[in-house]
Design a protein around this motif. Structure first.
Motif, PDB file in Angstrom:
ATOM      1  N   THR A  20       0.853  -1.194   0.000  1.00 18.45           N
ATOM      2  CA  THR A  20       0.000   0.000   0.000  1.00 18.45           C
ATOM      3  C   THR A  20       0.886   1.241   0.000  1.00 18.45           C
ATOM      4  O   THR A  20       1.904   1.294   0.705  1.00 18.45           O
ATOM      5  N   GLU A  38      -6.758   3.267 -12.871  1.00 12.70           N
ATOM      6  CA  GLU A  38      -6.199   1.936 -12.605  1.00 12.70           C
ATOM      7  C   GLU A  38      -4.879   1.749 -13.345  1.00 12.70           C
ATOM      8  O   GLU A  38      -3.923   1.177 -12.804  1.00 12.70           O
ATOM      9  N   GLN A  40      -2.730   4.039 -14.120  1.00 14.09           N
ATOM     10  CA  GLN A  40      -1.688   4.789 -13.414  1.00 14.09           C
ATOM     11  C   GLN A  40      -1.228   4.035 -12.167  1.00 14.09           C
ATOM     12  O   GLN A  40      -0.050   4.062 -11.811  1.00 14.09           O
ATOM     13  N   GLY A  41      -2.173   3.348 -11.519  1.00 17.81           N
ATOM     14  CA  GLY A  41      -1.802   2.551 -10.354  1.00 17.81           C
ATOM     15  C   GLY A  41      -0.874   1.413 -10.728  1.00 17.81           C
ATOM     16  O   GLY A  41       0.134   1.162 -10.050  1.00 17.81           O
ATOM     17  N   LYS A  42      -1.177   0.713 -11.812  1.00 19.86           N
ATOM     18  CA  LYS A  42      -0.326  -0.404 -12.246  1.00 19.86           C
ATOM     19  C   LYS A  42       1.027   0.106 -12.725  1.00 19.86           C
ATOM     20  O   LYS A  42       2.059  -0.556 -12.532  1.00 19.86           O
ATOM     21  N   TYR A  44       2.612   2.582 -11.473  1.00 15.67           N
ATOM     22  CA  TYR A  44       3.451   2.834 -10.301  1.00 15.67           C
ATOM     23  C   TYR A  44       3.953   1.519  -9.707  1.00 15.67           C
ATOM     24  O   TYR A  44       5.123   1.398  -9.328  1.00 15.67           O
ATOM     25  N   LEU A  74      -3.040   3.861  -2.707  1.00 10.72           N
ATOM     26  CA  LEU A  74      -2.991   2.823  -3.742  1.00 10.72           C
ATOM     27  C   LEU A  74      -2.676   1.484  -3.080  1.00 10.72           C
ATOM     28  O   LEU A  74      -1.716   1.373  -2.321  1.00 10.72           O
ATOM     29  N   SER A  76      -1.955  -2.594  -3.962  1.00  9.37           N
ATOM     30  CA  SER A  76      -1.718  -3.628  -4.978  1.00  9.37           C
ATOM     31  C   SER A  76      -1.966  -4.998  -4.354  1.00  9.37           C
ATOM     32  O   SER A  76      -1.719  -5.209  -3.164  1.00  9.37           O
ATOM     33  N   VAL A  82      -4.967  -3.671  -8.861  1.00  3.24           N
ATOM     34  CA  VAL A  82      -4.739  -2.521  -7.975  1.00  3.24           C
ATOM     35  C   VAL A  82      -6.069  -1.869  -7.636  1.00  3.24           C
ATOM     36  O   VAL A  82      -7.070  -2.070  -8.333  1.00  3.24           O
ATOM     37  N   TRP A  84      -7.623   2.025  -5.868  1.00  8.71           N
ATOM     38  CA  TRP A  84      -7.397   3.351  -5.296  1.00  8.71           C
ATOM     39  C   TRP A  84      -8.485   3.661  -4.261  1.00  8.71           C
ATOM     40  O   TRP A  84      -9.650   3.324  -4.466  1.00  8.71           O
TER      41      TRP A  84
END
Length: 231
Positions: A20, A38, A40-42, A44, A74, A76, A82, A84
């Motif tokens: 996290t 999503e 953008q989360g992956k 990162y 975020l 994972s 992922v 948010w």
């Protein structure tokens, strides 16, 4: 006779939290920024690419910003997905901003109405920006020092409250009161002097009774001043 049997095996794939992270963004207090996507989360998780406009480090309040600090977490999972959290304001940043604003207001009040130097502390209206000090005042003010509170016009003392209470300017007509006496004087010339058991007024000393026409003025045994009709 043949017996046939059948067995079913169910395989369930469970996922767990992998890691996290918290992201920060300073933006307008009246408009909450959008949640990162999503993708953008992956990005990162896989490449440490921080979403545009966001930061992984919490910024400190700089004392000037009127914006708010927003956070978004975020998460994972072990299956590669992922998630948010909702975007929300950081309460610690808001508290710091409020504390700073209150401190600035207090500073403004002190600057507008208070000044100090070796003479003492002065309370005066300095909202016009005048640089007054207790030693160099330009208007009405109150001076507080180690033995009295003085009501002044500039440096002229109009009344002083301490061990002695003085009403009026000492070089002119004034009244001085303390625990032992009450004096009415002009400069150093005393015109009326009252002390327990004795009155002196313009060279008329009253120890018992003094008569003026139909009226009497006397000092009672308990030290009280009695004014009444002459018997």
């Amino acid at each position: 006779m043949a017996i046939k049997a059948r067995e079913t095996i169910t395989i369930i794939k469970e996922r767990d939290v992998n890691a996290t992270w918290r992201f920060y963004r300073i933006a307008s207090s009246s408009s909450t920024p959008s949640q990162p996507t999503e993708a953008q989360g992956k990005a990162y998780v896989n490449n440490q690419t921080v979403p545009s406009g966001w930061s992984i480090s919490e910024p400190a309040y700089d004392g000037t910003s009127t914006n708010s600090l927003y956070t978004c977490d975020l998460t994972s999972f072990t299956d590669g997905e992922v998630s948010w959290s909702a975007v929300s304001k950081a309460s610690s940043y808001e508290a710091a901003k409020q504390a700073y604003n209150e401190a600035q207001n207090a500073k403004k009040t002190a600057t507008n109405f208070m000044s100090a130097d070796s003479t003492g502390i002065m309370v005066a209206d300095m909202r016009s920006g005048s640089q007054q000090t207790p030693s160099n005042p330009s208007g009405r003010n109150v001076l507080i020092d180690n033995d009295s509170v003085d009501i002044r016009r500039g440096c002229d003392i109009l009344a002083s409250f301490g061990e002695n209470v003085v009403i009026g300017q000492p070089e002119g007509w004034h009244q001085r009161i303390n625990s032992d006496e009450t004096v009415f004087a002009y400069g150093s010339t005393v015109y009326t002097y009252l002390t327990p058991g004795k009155i002196l007024s313009e060279n008329i000393e009253v120890n018992g009774s003094y008569y003026l026409g139909a009226y009497s003025l006397r000092v009672a045994g308990d030290g009280k001043l009695v004014i009444g009709r002459r018997k």
